[in-house]
Design a protein around this motif. Sequence first.
Motif, PDB file in Angstrom:
ATOM      1  N   LEU A  16      32.354  35.750  54.756  1.00  0.00           N
ATOM      2  CA  LEU A  16      33.504  34.903  55.048  1.00  0.00           C
ATOM      3  C   LEU A  16      33.156  33.434  54.759  1.00  0.00           C
ATOM      4  CD1 LEU A  16      36.414  35.092  56.289  1.00  0.00           C
ATOM      5  CD2 LEU A  16      35.352  34.434  58.429  1.00  0.00           C
ATOM      6  N   LYS A  17      31.975  33.010  55.171  1.00  0.00           N
ATOM      7  CA  LYS A  17      31.527  31.636  54.899  1.00  0.00           C
ATOM      8  C   LYS A  17      31.456  31.384  53.400  1.00  0.00           C
ATOM      9  CE  LYS A  17      28.697  31.110  59.059  1.00  0.00           C
ATOM     10  NZ  LYS A  17      27.322  31.002  59.552  1.00  0.00           N
ATOM     11  N   GLU A  18      30.889  32.329  52.658  1.00  0.00           N
ATOM     12  CA  GLU A  18      30.787  32.201  51.202  1.00  0.00           C
ATOM     13  C   GLU A  18      32.177  32.099  50.576  1.00  0.00           C
ATOM     14  OE1 GLU A  18      28.519  35.480  49.677  1.00  0.00           O
ATOM     15  OE2 GLU A  18      26.755  34.953  50.851  1.00  0.00           O
ATOM     16  N   GLN A  19      33.085  32.915  51.060  1.00  0.00           N
ATOM     17  CA  GLN A  19      34.446  32.939  50.527  1.00  0.00           C
ATOM     18  C   GLN A  19      35.143  31.604  50.789  1.00  0.00           C
ATOM     19  OE1 GLN A  19      35.164  35.500  48.762  1.00  0.00           O
ATOM     20  NE2 GLN A  19      37.314  35.228  48.337  1.00  0.00           N
ATOM     21  N   LYS A  20      34.916  31.019  51.968  1.00  0.00           N
ATOM     22  CA  LYS A  20      35.504  29.721  52.289  1.00  0.00           C
ATOM     23  C   LYS A  20      35.005  28.650  51.328  1.00  0.00           C
ATOM     24  CE  LYS A  20      36.299  30.324  57.238  1.00  0.00           C
ATOM     25  NZ  LYS A  20      35.904  29.890  58.590  1.00  0.00           N
ATOM     26  N   VAL A  21      33.718  28.693  50.991  1.00  0.00           N
ATOM     27  CA  VAL A  21      33.142  27.731  50.054  1.00  0.00           C
ATOM     28  C   VAL A  21      33.807  27.880  48.687  1.00  0.00           C
ATOM     29  CG1 VAL A  21      31.050  27.072  48.805  1.00  0.00           C
ATOM     30  CG2 VAL A  21      30.939  27.530  51.259  1.00  0.00           C
ATOM     31  N   VAL A  22      33.980  29.103  48.232  1.00  0.00           N
ATOM     32  CA  VAL A  22      34.612  29.348  46.934  1.00  0.00           C
ATOM     33  C   VAL A  22      36.034  28.790  46.925  1.00  0.00           C
ATOM     34  CG1 VAL A  22      35.476  31.142  45.366  1.00  0.00           C
ATOM     35  CG2 VAL A  22      33.208  31.364  46.370  1.00  0.00           C
ATOM     36  N   ARG A  27      45.793  31.083  39.711  1.00  0.00           N
ATOM     37  CA  ARG A  27      45.771  32.523  40.028  1.00  0.00           C
ATOM     38  C   ARG A  27      44.466  32.911  40.701  1.00  0.00           C
ATOM     39  NH1 ARG A  27      48.096  35.661  34.744  1.00  0.00           N
ATOM     40  NH2 ARG A  27      50.266  35.067  35.014  1.00  0.00           N
ATOM     41  N   THR A  28      43.377  32.359  40.203  1.00  0.00           N
ATOM     42  CA  THR A  28      42.067  32.661  40.775  1.00  0.00           C
ATOM     43  C   THR A  28      41.998  32.161  42.216  1.00  0.00           C
ATOM     44  OG1 THR A  28      41.075  32.471  38.581  1.00  0.00           O
ATOM     45  CG2 THR A  28      39.580  32.370  40.460  1.00  0.00           C
ATOM     46  N   LYS A  52      43.685  35.112  49.196  1.00  0.00           N
ATOM     47  CA  LYS A  52      44.132  36.406  49.733  1.00  0.00           C
ATOM     48  C   LYS A  52      42.923  37.194  50.241  1.00  0.00           C
ATOM     49  CE  LYS A  52      46.584  40.652  48.520  1.00  0.00           C
ATOM     50  NZ  LYS A  52      45.662  41.461  49.283  1.00  0.00           N
ATOM     51  N   GLU A  53      41.855  37.192  49.446  1.00  0.00           N
ATOM     52  CA  GLU A  53      40.635  37.896  49.840  1.00  0.00           C
ATOM     53  C   GLU A  53      40.068  37.304  51.135  1.00  0.00           C
ATOM     54  OE1 GLU A  53      36.545  38.844  47.555  1.00  0.00           O
ATOM     55  OE2 GLU A  53      38.304  38.701  46.263  1.00  0.00           O
ATOM     56  N   LEU A  54      40.124  35.979  51.267  1.00  0.00           N
ATOM     57  CA  LEU A  54      39.651  35.310  52.478  1.00  0.00           C
ATOM     58  C   LEU A  54      40.484  35.742  53.687  1.00  0.00           C
ATOM     59  CD1 LEU A  54      37.811  33.157  53.812  1.00  0.00           C
ATOM     60  CD2 LEU A  54      39.536  31.463  53.182  1.00  0.00           C
ATOM     61  N   ASP A  55      41.793  35.792  53.532  1.00  0.00           N
ATOM     62  CA  ASP A  55      42.669  36.236  54.620  1.00  0.00           C
ATOM     63  C   ASP A  55      42.371  37.673  55.015  1.00  0.00           C
ATOM     64  OD1 ASP A  55      43.899  33.769  54.677  1.00  0.00           O
ATOM     65  OD2 ASP A  55      45.602  34.397  53.446  1.00  0.00           O
ATOM     66  N   ASP A  56      42.154  38.530  54.015  1.00  0.00           N
ATOM     67  CA  ASP A  56      41.819  39.935  54.298  1.00  0.00           C
ATOM     68  C   ASP A  56      40.501  40.041  55.068  1.00  0.00           C
ATOM     69  OD1 ASP A  56      44.120  40.670  52.941  1.00  0.00           O
ATOM     70  OD2 ASP A  56      43.061  41.262  51.100  1.00  0.00           O
ATOM     71  N   MET A  57      39.528  39.228  54.677  1.00  0.00           N
ATOM     72  CA  MET A  57      38.236  39.252  55.362  1.00  0.00           C
ATOM     73  C   MET A  57      38.377  38.784  56.814  1.00  0.00           C
ATOM     74  SD  MET A  57      35.742  37.634  52.510  1.00  0.00           S
ATOM     75  CE  MET A  57      34.289  38.587  52.214  1.00  0.00           C
ATOM     76  N   LYS A  58      39.204  37.774  57.031  1.00  0.00           N
ATOM     77  CA  LYS A  58      39.428  37.281  58.409  1.00  0.00           C
ATOM     78  C   LYS A  58      40.039  38.379  59.266  1.00  0.00           C
ATOM     79  CE  LYS A  58      40.034  32.363  57.375  1.00  0.00           C
ATOM     80  NZ  LYS A  58      41.006  31.253  57.303  1.00  0.00           N
TER      81      LYS A  58
END
Length: 76
Positions: free
Chosen positions: A21-27, A57-58, A64-70
Amino acid sequence: MSSSNNLEGQSSLKEELTEKLKEQKVVVDELSNLKKGRKVYIQQRNSNIFFLADRSRTLGSYKKELDDMKRLLQDV
């Protein structure tokens, strides 16, 4: 599986999800702060090949992936 092993497994899973989740937030932050004209490349799964991608788009996909992970982390 004993109750103790199950709790350890859940704890390990939760730690792993938190790290991802932390990695995804950075991205998402990095993509959000790019200047408009900057190019974005995404890596093809299981490959060292990168393809030019649309920045907005990216960014949407990663958000969306971040929201799913949360949501997944809340369920654990």
